[in-house]
Design an enzyme around this catalytic site. Structure first.
Site, PDB file in Angstrom:
ATOM      1  N   LYS A 228      53.437  70.021  32.918  1.00 38.61           N
ATOM      2  CA  LYS A 228      53.502  71.236  33.712  1.00 38.61           C
ATOM      3  C   LYS A 228      54.645  72.184  33.312  1.00 38.61           C
ATOM      4  O   LYS A 228      54.473  73.401  33.390  1.00 38.61           O
ATOM      5  CB  LYS A 228      53.520  70.892  35.206  1.00 38.61           C
ATOM      6  CG  LYS A 228      52.208  70.233  35.668  1.00 38.61           C
ATOM      7  CD  LYS A 228      51.026  71.062  35.291  1.00 38.61           C
ATOM      8  CE  LYS A 228      49.619  70.542  35.492  1.00 38.61           C
ATOM      9  NZ  LYS A 228      49.256  69.478  36.331  1.00 38.61           N
ATOM     10  N   HIS A 247      44.350  75.523  33.824  1.00 39.92           N
ATOM     11  CA  HIS A 247      44.460  74.271  34.590  1.00 39.92           C
ATOM     12  C   HIS A 247      43.047  73.744  34.820  1.00 39.92           C
ATOM     13  O   HIS A 247      42.536  73.778  35.940  1.00 39.92           O
ATOM     14  CB  HIS A 247      45.156  74.577  35.919  1.00 39.92           C
ATOM     15  CG  HIS A 247      45.678  73.369  36.624  1.00 39.92           C
ATOM     16  ND1 HIS A 247      45.924  73.344  37.983  1.00 39.92           N
ATOM     17  CD2 HIS A 247      46.011  72.140  36.168  1.00 39.92           C
ATOM     18  CE1 HIS A 247      46.391  72.153  38.326  1.00 39.92           C
ATOM     19  NE2 HIS A 247      46.452  71.407  37.249  1.00 39.92           N
ATOM     20  N   SER A 269      44.168  70.745  43.853  1.00 37.80           N
ATOM     21  CA  SER A 269      44.213  69.286  43.917  1.00 37.80           C
ATOM     22  C   SER A 269      43.458  68.765  45.145  1.00 37.80           C
ATOM     23  O   SER A 269      43.370  69.442  46.170  1.00 37.80           O
ATOM     24  CB  SER A 269      45.648  68.777  43.898  1.00 37.80           C
ATOM     25  OG  SER A 269      46.362  69.353  44.947  1.00 37.80           O
ATOM     26  N   MET A 270      42.882  67.600  44.998  1.00 37.23           N
ATOM     27  CA  MET A 270      42.077  66.927  46.030  1.00 37.23           C
ATOM     28  C   MET A 270      40.751  67.656  46.299  1.00 37.23           C
ATOM     29  O   MET A 270      40.232  67.592  47.404  1.00 37.23           O
ATOM     30  CB  MET A 270      42.836  66.782  47.363  1.00 37.23           C
ATOM     31  CG  MET A 270      44.249  66.287  47.279  1.00 37.23           C
ATOM     32  SD  MET A 270      44.349  64.559  46.817  1.00 37.23           S
ATOM     33  CE  MET A 270      43.824  63.789  48.343  1.00 37.23           C
ATOM     34  N   CYS A 271      40.214  68.347  45.313  1.00 39.70           N
ATOM     35  CA  CYS A 271      38.965  69.097  45.532  1.00 39.70           C
ATOM     36  C   CYS A 271      37.861  68.687  44.567  1.00 39.70           C
ATOM     37  O   CYS A 271      36.907  69.431  44.378  1.00 39.70           O
ATOM     38  CB  CYS A 271      39.210  70.585  45.419  1.00 39.70           C
ATOM     39  SG  CYS A 271      40.169  71.253  46.784  1.00 39.70           S
ATOM     40  N   THR A 274      38.836  65.604  39.253  1.00 42.90           N
ATOM     41  CA  THR A 274      38.695  64.349  38.514  1.00 42.90           C
ATOM     42  C   THR A 274      37.304  63.759  38.695  1.00 42.90           C
ATOM     43  O   THR A 274      36.672  63.324  37.732  1.00 42.90           O
ATOM     44  CB  THR A 274      39.764  63.335  38.967  1.00 42.90           C
ATOM     45  OG1 THR A 274      41.034  63.954  38.845  1.00 42.90           O
ATOM     46  CG2 THR A 274      39.730  62.087  38.122  1.00 42.90           C
ATOM     47  N   SER A 275      36.797  63.780  39.935  1.00 40.84           N
ATOM     48  CA  SER A 275      35.501  63.127  40.148  1.00 40.84           C
ATOM     49  C   SER A 275      34.387  63.869  39.421  1.00 40.84           C
ATOM     50  O   SER A 275      33.376  63.275  39.067  1.00 40.84           O
ATOM     51  CB  SER A 275      35.198  62.974  41.636  1.00 40.84           C
ATOM     52  OG  SER A 275      35.180  64.231  42.253  1.00 40.84           O
ATOM     53  N   ARG A 385      50.132  57.137  40.812  1.00 42.99           N
ATOM     54  CA  ARG A 385      49.345  57.529  39.624  1.00 42.99           C
ATOM     55  C   ARG A 385      49.237  56.434  38.585  1.00 42.99           C
ATOM     56  O   ARG A 385      49.950  55.432  38.642  1.00 42.99           O
ATOM     57  CB  ARG A 385      49.975  58.769  39.002  1.00 42.99           C
ATOM     58  CG  ARG A 385      49.877  59.955  39.969  1.00 42.99           C
ATOM     59  CD  ARG A 385      49.951  61.259  39.295  1.00 42.99           C
ATOM     60  NE  ARG A 385      49.647  62.334  40.226  1.00 42.99           N
ATOM     61  CZ  ARG A 385      48.728  63.272  40.015  1.00 42.99           C
ATOM     62  NH1 ARG A 385      48.002  63.248  38.938  1.00 42.99           N
ATOM     63  NH2 ARG A 385      48.523  64.217  40.901  1.00 42.99           N
ATOM     64  N   ARG A 417      38.151  73.740  48.421  1.00 45.59           N
ATOM     65  CA  ARG A 417      37.704  73.055  49.640  1.00 45.59           C
ATOM     66  C   ARG A 417      37.356  74.132  50.662  1.00 45.59           C
ATOM     67  O   ARG A 417      38.214  74.854  51.134  1.00 45.59           O
ATOM     68  CB  ARG A 417      38.826  72.153  50.145  1.00 45.59           C
ATOM     69  CG  ARG A 417      38.480  71.308  51.351  1.00 45.59           C
ATOM     70  CD  ARG A 417      39.623  70.363  51.660  1.00 45.59           C
ATOM     71  NE  ARG A 417      39.735  69.341  50.629  1.00 45.59           N
ATOM     72  CZ  ARG A 417      39.164  68.146  50.703  1.00 45.59           C
ATOM     73  NH1 ARG A 417      38.445  67.812  51.756  1.00 45.59           N
ATOM     74  NH2 ARG A 417      39.311  67.288  49.718  1.00 45.59           N
TER      75      ARG A 417
HETATM   76  C1  SPV Z   1      48.643  68.429  39.431  1.00 46.92           C
HETATM   77  O1  SPV Z   1      49.258  68.328  40.499  1.00 46.92           O
HETATM   78  O2  SPV Z   1      47.959  69.417  39.146  1.00 46.92           O
HETATM   79  C2  SPV Z   1      48.714  67.346  38.453  1.00 46.92           C
HETATM   80  C3  SPV Z   1      49.761  66.346  38.609  1.00 46.92           C
HETATM   81  O3  SPV Z   1      47.978  67.347  37.505  1.00 46.92           O
HETATM   82  S1  SPV Z   1      51.286  66.926  38.051  1.00 46.92           S
HETATM   83  O4  SPV Z   1      51.530  66.383  36.746  1.00 46.92           O
HETATM   84  O5  SPV Z   1      52.264  66.490  39.009  1.00 46.92           O
HETATM   85  O6  SPV Z   1      51.220  68.379  38.000  1.00 46.92           O
HETATM   86 MN    MN Z   2      47.120  69.332  37.183  1.00 48.12          MN
END
Ligand code: SPV
Ligand code: MN
Length: 622
Positions: A228, A247, A269-271, A274-275, A385, A417
């Protein structure tokens, strides 16, 4: 003493020889300046050899930043209890005169550099400095961005060997080459070897110097320079040079007759990011960051990385068979901030019984243990993680990962979301409409997993807002111009996996995203028609009915379709008002953005006039 003489005086012969081979004056002055500042007691320079990589792996154990688990190759690392995520509050983009950027902290460059260098002065006394060379994107490709990392954390160094492509040889072969620079120190550590001086935690992004600093933190999102921190630099670089640093995951969707079609996807994130890219039966290329460039009039995409730093919470055998397999095979793997009991890792939502004792990010742990604030500590942190090479994933598209010119990008997917506004899948009318009305309009509702009130919509353009190191107007303008260079720009789709009915129940199952992807694939290849609505193209019922039957062997009813794909005019109009207000408060936003918002508002108002507030998709057929 010149830089080389100085470097010779502070390194042993073997390390110095590795540096001498590179012959890059910019590297020498960067190293000399920062070694003088950090004052490490020992220096190790890693080339691309297996021996040097093993040296780092061993140091992570010797310095107790990682501990061995029972399965060969597996280790665990803990971050400080209060150092479990990216620290946005202490991350600053350094701008020449402290010019403001919306949503991010900025600081005047000179002040920021002075502050962080004061904190880092002599911080590596008694410690070993690792000097590492990697590439963002495939090596020796049009995408390659060479990088140098300085760190005193063997865990950070080890993680980078897993996550990135080694590139010492690139430095040796290319004197005078430009590169990005990352400087990290974990600072003083406590008896658990976690960063202690969190009040002096800083992440500084120096756009002008192409350098990032991270200090008094270990959490990978702050410290792994290539992830990041680098992302803030490459967004800026891409906007200057006319390409896209995003991203986004990168995946291949399998179509008829062995055809593979590549998509990127951006989700807060959480949306479901990854899945989606880990969907069973499809092809993974990357899960987090993509570079996209125009080559011969086509949009081509690569994975910036070579590994996965993935969330482990909720990973279970049924829903995540590929990740599960990776986590249960004897190869190099770092678990972080999970629970360890008798050498075995456990995490929340793994679908197995979790022991009531062990060690986790809080130290020795037992069921019911509370933290200093009186909050009960779960077995693993919700941001716990795993760090693993992509090559271990059975669903990896190896050829795509290594392709020097990347893969042809056919579609971009944006999602957040959203319980009540966007339909499950919708294709934009064209590049500009998609960039503005899908990507630049992403909002996502907060969840119980984030601090603050649940269900609050948060604006998150392209899900990149945390990293937006350039003015939003410039970023959007670059996107619009990028599309103009392409003969046939990628189609832009919006998805929404989180639509709910009046009773708060989800309208779709977690698996339905596979159907939306297959529909996108058919759209890209012109194999299905779609229904034109005020917000873009949506699927015909019959196509979805057939896909649900073919893929899941289940009936998909007209009622389900109608409820999921109805055009929700009041919510869509409110969204346009919110987005207009957000951009309206900023300077230098391209006119095209407001034109798209106005045009969509007009289409929605006309449809409302004709069909009412909640419009069945069948209405648009006539
Ligand atoms: C994110 O939060 O978008 C991630 C994890 O991929 S981090 O490396 O903490 O940014
Ligand atoms: Mn990320």
């Amino acid at each position: 003493m010149n830089d080389m003489e100085y470097l010779k005086s502070v390194m042993d012969e073997e390390q110095y020889r590795k540096i001498e081979k590179i012959n890059n004056p910019e590297l020498y002055s960067f190293l000399a300046e920062h070694i003088k500042l950090l004052r490490p007691s020992k220096i190790f320079v890693a080339n691309d050899s297996a021996t040097d990589e093993l040296y780092i792996r061993n140091k992570a154990i010797v310095y107790e930043e990682e501990r061995l688990l029972k399965t060969p190759g597996h280790t665990v690392h803990f971050d400080n209890y209060y150092d479990q995520a990216r620290d946005k509050a202490h991350t600053y983009i350094l701008t020449p005169h402290g010019e403001k950027l919306p949503y991010l902290n900025t600081m005047k460059r000179d002040d920021g550099l002075r502050e962080v260098k004061k904190i880092m002065d002599g911080i590596m006394e008694g410690k070993e400095l690792f000097i590492l060379f990697f590439s963002l994107g495939p090596k020796n490709s049009p995408f390659m961005v060479p990088t140098v990392q300085l760190t005193d954390s063997a865990y950070v160094a080890h993680s980078e060997f897993i996550l990135y492509r080694k590139a010492y040889d690139v430095f040796v072969g290319n004197p005078n080459m430009e590169f990005l620079k990352f400087v990290h120190s974990e600072g003083e550590v406590d008896e658990r070897k976690t960063s202690k001086n969190l009040d002096k935690r800083r992440i500084m992004i120096d756009l002008e110097g192409n350098i990032t600093y991270a200090v008094n933190t270990q959490y990978a999102g702050n410290t792994i320079g290539l992830k990041k921190p680098a992302f803030r630099l490459t967004i800026n670089k891409a906007v200057k040079e006319g390409w896209l640093s995003e991203h986004m995951f990168l995946m291949g969707v399998n179509g008829p007759n062995g055809r593979v079609t590549y998509f990127t996807g951006a989700f807060p994130s959480m949306c479901g990011k990854t899945s989606t890219c880990m969907l069973i039966g499809e092809r993974l290329v990357g899960d987090d960051l993509s570079f996209i460039k125009e080559i011969d009039g086509e949009a081509r995409a690569v994975n910036v990385e070579n590994g996965v730093f993935g969330i482990i919470q909720g990973v279970n055998k049924e829903d995540d068979p590929y990740i599960w397999e990776v986590l249960h095979s004897p190869h190099e793997l770092i678990f972080s901030n999970i629970l360890v009991h008798e050498g075995k890792p456990y995490w929340n939502g793994m679908g197995e019984e979790i022991p009531c004792e062990g060690e986790n990010h809080s130290g020795k742990w037992w069921c019911g243990k509370k933290d200093a604030e009186g909050n009960e500590i779960p077995p693993s942190h919700k941001n716990g993680r795993f760090t693993a090479r992509l090559e271990y994933f059975p669903n990896l598209d190896r050829e795509a990962l290594n392709a020097k010119n990347g893969v042809k990008l056919s579609g971009m997917i944006f999602g957040g979301r959203d319980s009540d506004t966007w339909p499950p899948v919708c294709e934009s009318f064209n590049w500009q409409h998609g960039v503005i009305m899908k990507g630049a309009s992403i909002e996502s509702e907060t969840t119980a997993a984030t601090l603050g009130k649940e269900g609050v919509r948060k604006f998150n353009i392209m899900s990149i807002l945390d990293f937006m190191s350039v003015h939003l107007g410039k970023y959007i303008e670059n996107y619009l111009n990028f599309g103009k260079k392409l003969k046939n720009p990628p189609r832009i789709f919006a998805v929404n996996y989180f639509l709910k009915d009046k009773n708060g129940n989800y309208l779709n199952s977690k698996l339905d995203k596979k159907i939306w992807l297959k529909w996108m694939d058919l759209r890209v290849h012109g194999e299905v028609d779609a229904i034109e609505t005020p917000i873009g193209y949506i699927p015909h019922y019959e196509d979805l009915e057939r896909l649900f039957k073919e893929i899941f062997g289940r009936d998909y009813t007209r009622e389900e379709y109608e409820e999921q794909f109805k055009i929700r005019v009041p919510e869509l109009l409110s969204k346009i008002h919110r987005i207009r207000e957000i951009y309206g408060s900023m300077d230098n936003i391209p006119d095209e953005l407001f034109q798209e918002l106005d045009a969509e508002e007009k289409r929605l108002m006309e449809a409302k006039e004709k069909y009412g507030e909640y419009i069945s998709p069948f209405k648009f057929l006539s």
